[in-house]
Design a protein around this motif. Sequence first.
Motif: not given
Length: 533
Positions: A374-391
């Motif tokens: 989750i930490k790794e892919i969130t960084t890449k997703l934030k390049e073009f999207s807003e990430v929604v994740h339940f922490d």
Amino acid sequence: MESDSARSSGLSWILSGTMMRSNAPRRRRLSVLGLLLCCSILTFYTLLLLSLTAIVPSPELSFPGTSLQTSFPVPSQEIPPDYVQIANSTAEIPRRKMQRALCATVEEMGEAFGHVSWKESLRVRRLIRDHFALHRASRVRELPPEQFCKQGFVIGKASQAGFGNEVYKILTAAALSIMLNRSLIIGQTRGKYPFQNYISYTDHSFTLDEVKHLWRKNDCVGEYGRHLVMRTDDFEKPTETNVLCSNWRKWKQPIIWYNRCCGSSVFLEEHTFSDEEGCFYIIWEARYVQSRPNTFGELMRAVISPSENVQRAVNWTLRGGPDPHITLHMRMLMNKSPKAVKSALSCIQKSLFTNHLQVPRPRVVLVSDTPSLIKEITTKLKEFSEVVHFDYNLFNGKISKGKGNDLRQSELRVKDWGSAPRWVAFVDFFLASQAAVVSGAQRRVGTTYAQLIAALAAANQLGENDTTTSKFSFFSSFQSNLLRDGLRNQVGWGHVWNRFAGPLSCPSQPNQCALTPVLAPAWWDGNLQSPIP
């Protein structure tokens, strides 16, 4: 040797005697008949040889420029001809190899599921609504004794094991209750529903204890001679059940219990009723891929909902923002594969394009069993999207403090379900079921958990007036190493690509982002399905 020569000489003597007694015209007739007989035998063997060689494709022939095609639907009752031609490779697979192989990529297999009419799903939605209006608990319990004692029931019982498989048991019972015009019972254990602290169930259903009480209250045994008997069937033990061959409408037992989960779609798909029997289609006509409604999604929409505490966690995660656009579900089994991440990111882009989402920064819900991923892919997703994740570490609701938390994480299941507390899976489920779905995995793509997320998301996004198309899509993301042997490893009850794992699946495929059926095929009713030899 002597016996052979004796038989030969005896045969010669008989033939010679016969010939001597025959006249010339007789000999000519025999010659003509023998010639005709020889020609017939020669013709038969020639045709047989040609028919046998015709089914073996010549390796020297190639047909450039052709593509693998299917035709849906087929209006004929006969088996439709499959015009399986040679795939036209557009990726890394060598063109010559693809020309010679009668197989398809996962994306080509998924093309049949990309243009489904949602009219059938709305029909099933109305059917479910009408059924519960007639067979809901609040109405049936008020029936006079004579009518109540004639009532039939279907019970769905589940444990608190894997979420996907257990929910399928409840949904199977709901589907059967509709098909058989019976009321629904949701089984309890020690007075509690399965996953009761995280899932709320419809009040249209009964409990078994209530049915027993009403049966005694209405004196169904003494007054009408009807004992409260339960019929049980286990599809995986065919010698102990006739469920596939009998007429379900003639079952006389007051309660029916089908004691399996993922095999349910197998007999539900096959055992539909005709209108001539006074019944209706709740599932689909199996021959027509495009006629499959989102049956389990519509059933979930009617039967289950998040508990108050789970819904509060979902709302906390969304923080009042707009609805998500895409859900990415990654079942990685504590593994973080760069190839899986790269393939999933590409698949998200394809999903955005397919759904014509023209927003600057789409909201992407991220669900995974592997925190490090989750930490790794969130960084890449934030390049073009807003990430929604339940922490769950940051959430301070009642559910996170252990109040009413009756699910214990087994150490044996940590690799399978992830290291997070088990209640997190319910928050993730209802959070993810609000958008189009992309499912990726380390091993098997499209598990029952991912299928149910997609099914509920499709039902949530289908409006009452949407009779032609829906913006929802369900994609499976495959990295190339998962397809080294085609879909051979995508097997097991309930897995969405299980029926496509045979030789019609091309080996050595590149990354694939394939449209995926919301309702997984259970029988061999698709043109590109094949069992593993």
